[in-house]
Scaffold this motif. Sequence first.
Motif, PDB file in Angstrom:
ATOM      1  N   SER A 164       0.826  -1.083  -0.033  1.00  0.00           N
ATOM      2  CA  SER A 164      -0.226  -0.103  -0.189  1.00  0.00           C
ATOM      3  C   SER A 164       0.983   1.288   0.054  1.00  0.00           C
ATOM      4  O   SER A 164       0.540   2.314  -0.750  1.00  0.00           O
ATOM      5  N   LYS A 165       2.072   1.255   0.729  1.00  0.00           N
ATOM      6  CA  LYS A 165       3.026   2.380   0.556  1.00  0.00           C
ATOM      7  C   LYS A 165       3.821   2.539  -0.690  1.00  0.00           C
ATOM      8  O   LYS A 165       3.785   3.548  -1.302  1.00  0.00           O
ATOM      9  N   ARG A 166       3.693   1.468  -1.369  1.00  0.00           N
ATOM     10  CA  ARG A 166       4.314   1.339  -2.728  1.00  0.00           C
ATOM     11  C   ARG A 166       3.759   2.065  -3.491  1.00  0.00           C
ATOM     12  O   ARG A 166       3.767   3.123  -4.423  1.00  0.00           O
ATOM     13  N   ASP A 167       2.039   1.818  -3.461  1.00  0.00           N
ATOM     14  CA  ASP A 167       1.277   2.309  -4.386  1.00  0.00           C
ATOM     15  C   ASP A 167       1.068   3.848  -4.203  1.00  0.00           C
ATOM     16  O   ASP A 167       1.023   4.852  -5.126  1.00  0.00           O
ATOM     17  N   SER A 168       1.045   4.485  -2.901  1.00  0.00           N
ATOM     18  CA  SER A 168       0.914   5.809  -2.536  1.00  0.00           C
ATOM     19  C   SER A 168       2.261   6.372  -2.877  1.00  0.00           C
ATOM     20  O   SER A 168       2.305   7.682  -3.543  1.00  0.00           O
ATOM     21  N   PHE A 169       3.372   5.584  -2.888  1.00  0.00           N
ATOM     22  CA  PHE A 169       4.611   6.230  -3.144  1.00  0.00           C
ATOM     23  C   PHE A 169       4.575   6.611  -4.787  1.00  0.00           C
ATOM     24  O   PHE A 169       5.015   7.775  -5.255  1.00  0.00           O
ATOM     25  N   ARG A 170       3.940   5.671  -5.431  1.00  0.00           N
ATOM     26  CA  ARG A 170       3.894   5.721  -6.831  1.00  0.00           C
ATOM     27  C   ARG A 170       3.004   7.130  -7.428  1.00  0.00           C
ATOM     28  O   ARG A 170       3.359   7.863  -8.112  1.00  0.00           O
ATOM     29  N   ALA A 171       1.902   7.136  -6.694  1.00  0.00           N
ATOM     30  CA  ALA A 171       0.895   8.190  -6.814  1.00  0.00           C
ATOM     31  C   ALA A 171       1.614   9.324  -6.616  1.00  0.00           C
ATOM     32  O   ALA A 171       1.231  10.509  -7.322  1.00  0.00           O
ATOM     33  N   ASP A 172       2.485   9.581  -5.619  1.00  0.00           N
ATOM     34  CA  ASP A 172       2.874  10.811  -5.088  1.00  0.00           C
ATOM     35  C   ASP A 172       4.133  11.290  -5.940  1.00  0.00           C
ATOM     36  O   ASP A 172       4.304  12.450  -6.348  1.00  0.00           O
ATOM     37  N   HIS A 173       4.866  10.443  -6.512  1.00  0.00           N
ATOM     38  CA  HIS A 173       6.008  10.717  -7.159  1.00  0.00           C
ATOM     39  C   HIS A 173       6.422  10.336  -8.765  1.00  0.00           C
ATOM     40  O   HIS A 173       7.289  10.742  -9.091  1.00  0.00           O
ATOM     41  N   ILE A 174       5.462   9.645  -9.171  1.00  0.00           N
ATOM     42  CA  ILE A 174       5.744   9.204 -10.492  1.00  0.00           C
ATOM     43  C   ILE A 174       4.514   9.516 -11.400  1.00  0.00           C
ATOM     44  O   ILE A 174       3.415   9.326 -10.988  1.00  0.00           O
ATOM     45  N   GLY A 175       4.848  10.089 -12.566  1.00  0.00           N
ATOM     46  CA  GLY A 175       3.892  10.164 -13.795  1.00  0.00           C
ATOM     47  C   GLY A 175       3.989   9.295 -14.835  1.00  0.00           C
ATOM     48  O   GLY A 175       5.335   8.936 -15.212  1.00  0.00           O
ATOM     49  N   PHE A 176       2.878   8.597 -15.104  1.00  0.00           N
ATOM     50  CA  PHE A 176       3.108   7.619 -16.183  1.00  0.00           C
ATOM     51  C   PHE A 176       2.588   8.036 -17.761  1.00  0.00           C
ATOM     52  O   PHE A 176       1.423   8.774 -17.567  1.00  0.00           O
ATOM     53  N   VAL A 177       3.152   7.762 -18.689  1.00  0.00           N
ATOM     54  CA  VAL A 177       2.509   7.907 -19.996  1.00  0.00           C
ATOM     55  C   VAL A 177       2.597   6.728 -20.668  1.00  0.00           C
ATOM     56  O   VAL A 177       3.781   6.221 -20.785  1.00  0.00           O
ATOM     57  N   PHE A 178       1.517   6.115 -21.268  1.00  0.00           N
ATOM     58  CA  PHE A 178       1.562   4.863 -21.862  1.00  0.00           C
ATOM     59  C   PHE A 178       1.571   4.994 -23.300  1.00  0.00           C
ATOM     60  O   PHE A 178       1.418   6.187 -23.918  1.00  0.00           O
ATOM     61  N   GLN A 179       1.661   3.693 -24.084  1.00  0.00           N
ATOM     62  CA  GLN A 179       1.868   3.797 -25.710  1.00  0.00           C
ATOM     63  C   GLN A 179       0.704   4.263 -26.284  1.00  0.00           C
ATOM     64  O   GLN A 179       0.652   5.236 -27.029  1.00  0.00           O
ATOM     65  N   MET A 180      -0.487   3.991 -25.761  1.00  0.00           N
ATOM     66  CA  MET A 180      -1.575   4.374 -26.347  1.00  0.00           C
ATOM     67  C   MET A 180      -2.891   4.086 -25.199  1.00  0.00           C
ATOM     68  O   MET A 180      -2.823   3.595 -24.365  1.00  0.00           O
ATOM     69  N   PHE A 181      -4.131   4.838 -25.896  1.00  0.00           N
ATOM     70  CA  PHE A 181      -5.311   4.474 -24.957  1.00  0.00           C
ATOM     71  C   PHE A 181      -4.908   4.827 -23.497  1.00  0.00           C
ATOM     72  O   PHE A 181      -5.076   3.900 -22.534  1.00  0.00           O
ATOM     73  N   ASN A 182      -4.489   6.076 -23.159  1.00  0.00           N
ATOM     74  CA  ASN A 182      -4.129   6.552 -22.064  1.00  0.00           C
ATOM     75  C   ASN A 182      -5.274   6.891 -20.986  1.00  0.00           C
ATOM     76  O   ASN A 182      -5.218   7.011 -19.972  1.00  0.00           O
ATOM     77  N   LEU A 183      -6.427   7.157 -21.688  1.00  0.00           N
ATOM     78  CA  LEU A 183      -7.586   7.911 -21.135  1.00  0.00           C
ATOM     79  C   LEU A 183      -8.510   7.000 -20.527  1.00  0.00           C
ATOM     80  O   LEU A 183      -8.790   5.913 -21.239  1.00  0.00           O
ATOM     81  N   LEU A 184      -9.307   7.377 -19.570  1.00  0.00           N
ATOM     82  CA  LEU A 184     -10.572   6.628 -19.158  1.00  0.00           C
ATOM     83  C   LEU A 184     -11.606   7.466 -19.903  1.00  0.00           C
ATOM     84  O   LEU A 184     -11.851   8.341 -19.872  1.00  0.00           O
ATOM     85  N   PRO A 185     -12.446   6.495 -20.705  1.00  0.00           N
ATOM     86  CA  PRO A 185     -13.173   7.003 -21.521  1.00  0.00           C
ATOM     87  C   PRO A 185     -14.457   7.449 -20.984  1.00  0.00           C
ATOM     88  O   PRO A 185     -15.207   8.204 -21.287  1.00  0.00           O
ATOM     89  N   TYR A 186     -14.868   7.327 -19.539  1.00  0.00           N
ATOM     90  CA  TYR A 186     -16.048   7.471 -18.945  1.00  0.00           C
ATOM     91  C   TYR A 186     -15.649   8.931 -18.323  1.00  0.00           C
ATOM     92  O   TYR A 186     -16.525   9.519 -17.467  1.00  0.00           O
ATOM     93  N   LEU A 187     -14.206   9.286 -18.071  1.00  0.00           N
ATOM     94  CA  LEU A 187     -14.078  10.684 -17.391  1.00  0.00           C
ATOM     95  C   LEU A 187     -13.899  11.917 -18.534  1.00  0.00           C
ATOM     96  O   LEU A 187     -13.476  11.495 -19.569  1.00  0.00           O
ATOM     97  N   SER A 188     -14.048  13.125 -17.858  1.00  0.00           N
ATOM     98  CA  SER A 188     -14.161  14.191 -18.968  1.00  0.00           C
ATOM     99  C   SER A 188     -12.587  14.481 -19.063  1.00  0.00           C
ATOM    100  O   SER A 188     -11.660  13.875 -18.305  1.00  0.00           O
ATOM    101  N   LEU A 189     -12.156  15.225 -20.068  1.00  0.00           N
ATOM    102  CA  LEU A 189     -10.928  15.625 -20.274  1.00  0.00           C
ATOM    103  C   LEU A 189     -10.146  16.116 -19.011  1.00  0.00           C
ATOM    104  O   LEU A 189      -9.124  15.539 -18.664  1.00  0.00           O
ATOM    105  N   LEU A 190     -10.763  17.217 -18.427  1.00  0.00           N
ATOM    106  CA  LEU A 190     -10.137  17.587 -17.172  1.00  0.00           C
ATOM    107  C   LEU A 190      -9.884  16.610 -16.049  1.00  0.00           C
ATOM    108  O   LEU A 190      -9.069  16.276 -15.408  1.00  0.00           O
ATOM    109  N   ASP A 191     -11.206  15.798 -15.936  1.00  0.00           N
ATOM    110  CA  ASP A 191     -10.918  14.545 -14.780  1.00  0.00           C
ATOM    111  C   ASP A 191     -10.039  13.729 -15.227  1.00  0.00           C
ATOM    112  O   ASP A 191      -9.150  13.085 -14.308  1.00  0.00           O
ATOM    113  N   ASN A 192      -9.902  13.352 -16.303  1.00  0.00           N
ATOM    114  CA  ASN A 192      -8.702  12.668 -16.750  1.00  0.00           C
ATOM    115  C   ASN A 192      -7.272  13.091 -16.397  1.00  0.00           C
ATOM    116  O   ASN A 192      -6.375  12.491 -15.886  1.00  0.00           O
ATOM    117  N   VAL A 193      -7.110  14.329 -16.456  1.00  0.00           N
ATOM    118  CA  VAL A 193      -5.938  15.056 -16.104  1.00  0.00           C
ATOM    119  C   VAL A 193      -5.658  14.993 -14.639  1.00  0.00           C
ATOM    120  O   VAL A 193      -4.596  14.810 -14.155  1.00  0.00           O
TER     121      VAL A 193
END
Lengths: 251, 418
Positions: free
Chosen positions: A91-120
Motif C-alpha cells: 500500500s505504501k508502494r502504491d501511494s509512493f507511486r501516486a506521489d512521485h511518478i507520472g506515467f504515459v503509456f503507448q496508447m489508450f491512456n485515458l479513461l473513456p468515462y471521465l471528462s478531459l479535465l477529470d482525466n488530467v
Amino acid sequence: MLPGSSVTQATSADLAEPIVNLQGMGFAWPNAVRDTLQIESLTIASGERIFLQGASGSGKTTLLSLLGGVLVPQRGTISILGQDISQLKSSKRDSFRADHIGFVFQMFNLLPYLSLLDNVTLPCRFSRKRHQKATQQVTLDGEATRLLEQLQLDPKQFKNRPVTDLSVGQQQRVAVARALIGQPELIIADEPTSALDADARFAFLDLLFKEVEESRATLIFVSHDPSLRTHFHRTVKLADINKAESRGSAV
Amino acid sequence: MSIYMLTLRSLANRKTTVLLTVIAIAISVMLFLGVETLRREAKASFANTVSGTDLIVGARSGSVQLLLYSVFRIGNATNNISWESYEKVSKHRQVAWTIPFSLGDSHRGYRVLGTNLDYFTHFRYGNKRNLEFAEGNAFDGVYEAVLGAEVAKKLGYQLGQSIILSHGTGKVSFSDHSDKPFVVSGILKSTGTPVDRTVHVSLEGIEAIHIGWETGGPTGKLVTAEEALAMDLQPEVITAFLVGLKSKMATFQLQRAINNYRGEPLLAILPGVALQELWGLLAVAENALLTISGFVVVTGLIGMLTVIWSGLNERRREMAILRSVGARPRHIFYLLMLESTLLAAAGVLFGVALLYLGLAVAQPILEQQVGIFIQIRLLSSTDLYLLAAVLLGGCLVGALPAYRAYRLSLADGMTIRI
Ligand SMILES: Nc1ncnc2c1ncn2[C@@H]1O[C@H](COP(=O)(O)OP(=O)(O)OP(=O)(O)O)[C@@H](O)[C@H]1O
Ligand SMILES: [Mg+2]
C-alpha cells in the motif's frame, strides 16, 4: 561495485543526487523459467532525460513496472528518491507511486468515462501531495487547464465531448498533462510516440521536453526507435545492462 | 470518496447495458416480492372473510369446496340442503344463531346472496366486526336488496335504485328475472371481504323470482311480482348456512352430529380447519411459485455477473491506468464490488417501484376476477429480508469479477493489454 555496471557511470549524473538507483536487481515473472531482468546497477540522476532502448519483449515495460513499484523484484534493491521501494508495504508502494511518478503509456491512456479535465486530475484523487502541489496557485481544474493549454490543447473545445473523440496525438498530450500534474519527480513514458507519425512524434517530444524541464522532473523514455535517441541526455540500452538471457533480439 | 465517483461515471458511460441489467434484476425482484405479497395477502384476505362462525354446513362435498362457495363466493354448490335440515340444526339447544345462505343468482357479475335478517346481526368478519350500513337499512320487503360497498360504488347505485337479478352466476346472463325488479334499500360499508361484492336479498325474494323456474329456466307457470307476494314464499331448499354456538365446547359434538345426520348427506366444517386444509392444498403451488421466482432472481444476478465479467477484459486497460496513477489492487476490487452492489441496489429499488405499480394495477383485477382483496401495504420485514438477501447476493456475485480484476491488475503490472 561490479565492473559490468560501469555503463551508468560516464555522465554528469554522478554529481547530482540519483533519483533512481537499482542495485543487484533480479526479476522473474511468476511461472517464468528464467529471469526477465538481471540488472547489477542502474543509476539515473535527478533532472536527466533518459532514453531506454530495447527490442520488443526485452523487458522494457517490465523494468518500468518495477520502477513504479507495481512489480517487486525477487532480488536486489530499487531506490527511488532515496527510498528503497522494494522494502515498502504494497500500500505504501502504491501511494509512493501516486506521489512521485507520472506515467504515459503507448496508447489508450485515458479513461473513456471521465471528462478531459477529470482525466488530467486523476492522479490527484490518489495523491494528496500532488493535489496540494497542483492547487498551490489555482484550482485543480485551473491547473489542468493550464497544463493542457501549454500542451496546445484547448480544454473548452472538448468540454462536452468524450475524450475518445480526441485524436491519438491529442490523447497522448492529455496523458502528458496527467503525468505532469502535481509535479511528480519522475516521469515514465512507455513508447508514447509509437502510435504517432513522424511529424507528430517530434512535435510531441518537443512539448514533452519543455514541460518536463519546466517542472524539473526526471524523464525515463522508452522506445525501440533509435532515431529518437539524439534528443536525450543519455541512452541506456537494456541489452547492455540486462544480464538475464534475453529472448528479445538485441538492437 | 473518489472510487465511488469513478464507479458512478464508469456506470454512466455504459448506460444501455447498465439499464438492461438493472431492469432484469428489477423484474425478477418484482416477481419475487409479488408472489410473496400475493401469497400473504390472499391468506389475510381469506382469513378475514369470516370470523366468529363456529360451523359452516352445506351439502356433502369437499370441505374446501364448501368453504369456497359459501363464504368466498368462489365456485358453486353441487347440491342444496333442505329447509327441514336447516330448521333442525337451528333448533339444536347448543346453537346460538344461524344464517341461511341461498346462492345461485347474480347481478351484473356480482353474486346474489339470499339470506335473512340474522345475517346483519350475526355475521362477523375480520377481527369479529359486525356489518354496518353506510346508507339505508336491511331489506324489509320481498323485493328489496342490500348492496355491498363495491357493488354500489362500481355500478354507481344509490338507494331506491331498481335492479334486475339474473339467473346463474356467469358474467353475461341471458335469463334475467326482469319481471321482478328489486329496489335498493341499503348499502353496506366497505369490509374488504367478498361481502363488498355481494347483493343481499331475502330468502323470500329468491323464492319469489324462481316461481315457475323449477327446471332452471322460465318454463313453468309464471306469476307476476304482485301475485308472487300472495303465495307461500317459505323456501324449501337453501345452499348452506353458518352456525354460531353458545359454547365452543360443543363444536365437535355438533359437527359429528350433523355429519352423521340421517335425513340427507350434510357436511359441517370448522372454518379455521378448512382454511388450513386450503393452505395445505395451495402450499405446493405456493412453494413452486416462490421457488421459481427465487430462481428468476438468481438468473437476474447471473445476468449481471455475465455483463460485468465479459466487460472485464476490455477494462484491463482501465485497471492498468488506475494502477499507474496510484490505485491499489484493493481499489480495483472495491470498484467492481461497488459496481455490482450499485446495480443490485438499483435493481431492488426499481423492483420495489415496479411491485407497487403492479399491485396497483392488479388490485382491482384480482378483486373482481378472483375475489381476493389485496391490501397495498408497506414492505413487511420478510420482504425486507428478501431484499437484503438479493442485495447480499449481488455483492457476492460482484465479488467474483472483482477478485478476478484484482488478480489481473496484480499480474499485469504496467502492461496495457488491449
Ligand atoms: N504480465 C506478464 N506476465 C508474464 N510474463 C510477462 C508479462 N508481461 C510481460 N511478460 C514477459 O516478460 C518479457 C518482457 O516483456 P515486456 O512487456 O517487458 O517487453 P517490452 O520490452 O516492453 O516489449 P515491447 O517493446 O513489445 O513493449 C516478455 O517475454 C513477456 O512475455
Ligand atoms: Mg512494452
